[in-house]
Write a protein that holds these residues in place. Sequence first.
Motif, PDB file in Angstrom:
ATOM      1  N   MET A  31      71.493  45.882  13.757  1.00 63.13           N
ATOM      2  CA  MET A  31      71.650  44.897  14.843  1.00 63.13           C
ATOM      3  C   MET A  31      72.043  43.539  14.285  1.00 63.13           C
ATOM      4  O   MET A  31      71.613  43.168  13.194  1.00 63.13           O
ATOM      5  CB  MET A  31      70.324  44.709  15.600  1.00 63.13           C
ATOM      6  N   ALA A  32      72.808  42.789  15.080  1.00 60.54           N
ATOM      7  CA  ALA A  32      73.138  41.412  14.694  1.00 60.54           C
ATOM      8  C   ALA A  32      71.890  40.544  14.888  1.00 60.54           C
ATOM      9  O   ALA A  32      71.103  40.794  15.804  1.00 60.54           O
ATOM     10  CB  ALA A  32      74.271  40.890  15.560  1.00 60.54           C
ATOM     11  N   PRO A  33      71.718  39.520  14.031  1.00 61.36           N
ATOM     12  CA  PRO A  33      70.529  38.670  14.127  1.00 61.36           C
ATOM     13  C   PRO A  33      70.278  38.117  15.530  1.00 61.36           C
ATOM     14  O   PRO A  33      69.149  38.138  16.025  1.00 61.36           O
ATOM     15  CB  PRO A  33      70.829  37.530  13.156  1.00 61.36           C
ATOM     16  N   LEU A  34      71.333  37.680  16.191  1.00 64.39           N
ATOM     17  CA  LEU A  34      71.168  37.098  17.518  1.00 64.39           C
ATOM     18  C   LEU A  34      70.711  38.142  18.545  1.00 64.39           C
ATOM     19  O   LEU A  34      69.948  37.838  19.460  1.00 64.39           O
ATOM     20  CB  LEU A  34      72.490  36.453  17.954  1.00 64.39           C
ATOM     21  N   ALA A  72      60.274  34.348  12.455  1.00 66.26           N
ATOM     22  CA  ALA A  72      61.328  35.355  12.535  1.00 66.26           C
ATOM     23  C   ALA A  72      62.695  34.697  12.765  1.00 66.26           C
ATOM     24  O   ALA A  72      63.681  35.043  12.099  1.00 66.26           O
ATOM     25  CB  ALA A  72      61.020  36.347  13.658  1.00 66.26           C
ATOM     26  N   VAL A  73      62.732  33.742  13.684  1.00 60.75           N
ATOM     27  CA  VAL A  73      64.000  33.069  13.982  1.00 60.75           C
ATOM     28  C   VAL A  73      64.498  32.324  12.744  1.00 60.75           C
ATOM     29  O   VAL A  73      65.687  32.366  12.405  1.00 60.75           O
ATOM     30  CB  VAL A  73      63.852  32.119  15.195  1.00 60.75           C
ATOM     31  N   PRO A  78      69.861  31.949   8.807  1.00 67.76           N
ATOM     32  CA  PRO A  78      70.920  31.893   7.782  1.00 67.76           C
ATOM     33  C   PRO A  78      71.851  33.112   7.795  1.00 67.76           C
ATOM     34  O   PRO A  78      72.934  33.065   7.228  1.00 67.76           O
ATOM     35  CB  PRO A  78      70.140  31.851   6.457  1.00 67.76           C
ATOM     36  N   HIS A  79      71.416  34.171   8.469  1.00 72.34           N
ATOM     37  CA  HIS A  79      72.247  35.382   8.527  1.00 72.34           C
ATOM     38  C   HIS A  79      73.216  35.371   9.700  1.00 72.34           C
ATOM     39  O   HIS A  79      73.962  36.323   9.906  1.00 72.34           O
ATOM     40  CB  HIS A  79      71.354  36.628   8.641  1.00 72.34           C
ATOM     41  N   MET A  80      73.145  34.305  10.495  1.00 73.83           N
ATOM     42  CA  MET A  80      74.005  34.278  11.686  1.00 73.83           C
ATOM     43  C   MET A  80      75.392  33.796  11.358  1.00 73.83           C
ATOM     44  O   MET A  80      75.584  32.989  10.460  1.00 73.83           O
ATOM     45  CB  MET A  80      73.395  33.357  12.739  1.00 73.83           C
TER      46      MET A  80
END
Length: 216
Positions: A31-34, A72-73, A78-80
């Motif tokens: 899954m994408a971070p967002l 968590a956020v 940084p991965h977004m």
Amino acid sequence: AETAPERLKDRIVDGDRKGLEADLEEAMQTMAPLDIINTVLLDGMKVVGELFGSGKMQLPFVLQSAETMKTAVAYLEPHMERKEGQARGIIVLATVKGDVHDIGKNLVDIILTNNGYRVINLGIKIPVADMIEAARIHKADAIGMSGLLVKSTVIMRENLQEIARQDMDLPVILGGAALTRNYVEEDCVAAYGTTGRVVYARDAFDGLSLMDHVVQ
Ligand code: B1M
């Protein structure tokens, strides 16, 4: 729970940060971070809100859940994906006076920042005078107010009256769980005295598209 997303949701509800990062890493494989934030983590916060609202969860545990959410956020941020390039506009963002809820506001900050806006995030419990001052200093294109308490919806309307009194004609974006579109489009617009300059954001993405719209 079996899958990483299921475990993550449980962690938000239980306020359990041990092993959080491993589950986030595992979830990011598919899954994408967002998407993890918007589906899994916010789902967990929704459960927390329901438990708290019905008296089945006490405040210190809500705080633990909120801290887990923030951790968590912060880990995912940084991965977004981030759009590079020229700043598209400047927004002053704040949680209104008397209100400490900032998870939603900070999501708005992340999403706007990742999409090329400069966000002046003033924090929580911010008097309108501070928003006005920051907007002047930074030559902001818009002001964004967040607030989750019913009380905050009243404060927002008062803030708009004050901004208008100061002869500022900036677009204002309002968001937060206690707001309704109707309240913003009727009462708040009337308080501000200009049409189309006060807009309601249902969620953080709505905030982004409104920002794209007001800053051209
Ligand atoms: Co409080 N709290 N809380 N709380 N809390 C609510 C809001 C509540 C609905 C819970 C309930 O009863 N079911 C209730 C409000 C009732 C009311 O006013 N009618 C409530 C209460 C009563 C309280 C206290 C008064 C409790 C007490 O002390 N007795 C107290 C208030 C303190 C104060 O502010 N002065 C309090 C305290 C807290 C904690 C500190 C424990 C913690 C906050 C921690 C923090 O934020 N750092 C907390 C939490 C976590 C919640 C719930 C459970 C979850 C809120 C959240 O983070 N949601 C909440 C229940 C609920 O909302 N249903 C609740 C996730 C977040 C992403 O959503 O912020 O709505 P949200 O943001 C959304 C959209 O609204 C939108 O985008 C986001 C999604 O993409 N959005 C914007 C928000 N701002 C935006 C701005 C924009 C655009 C979009 O542009 C500018």
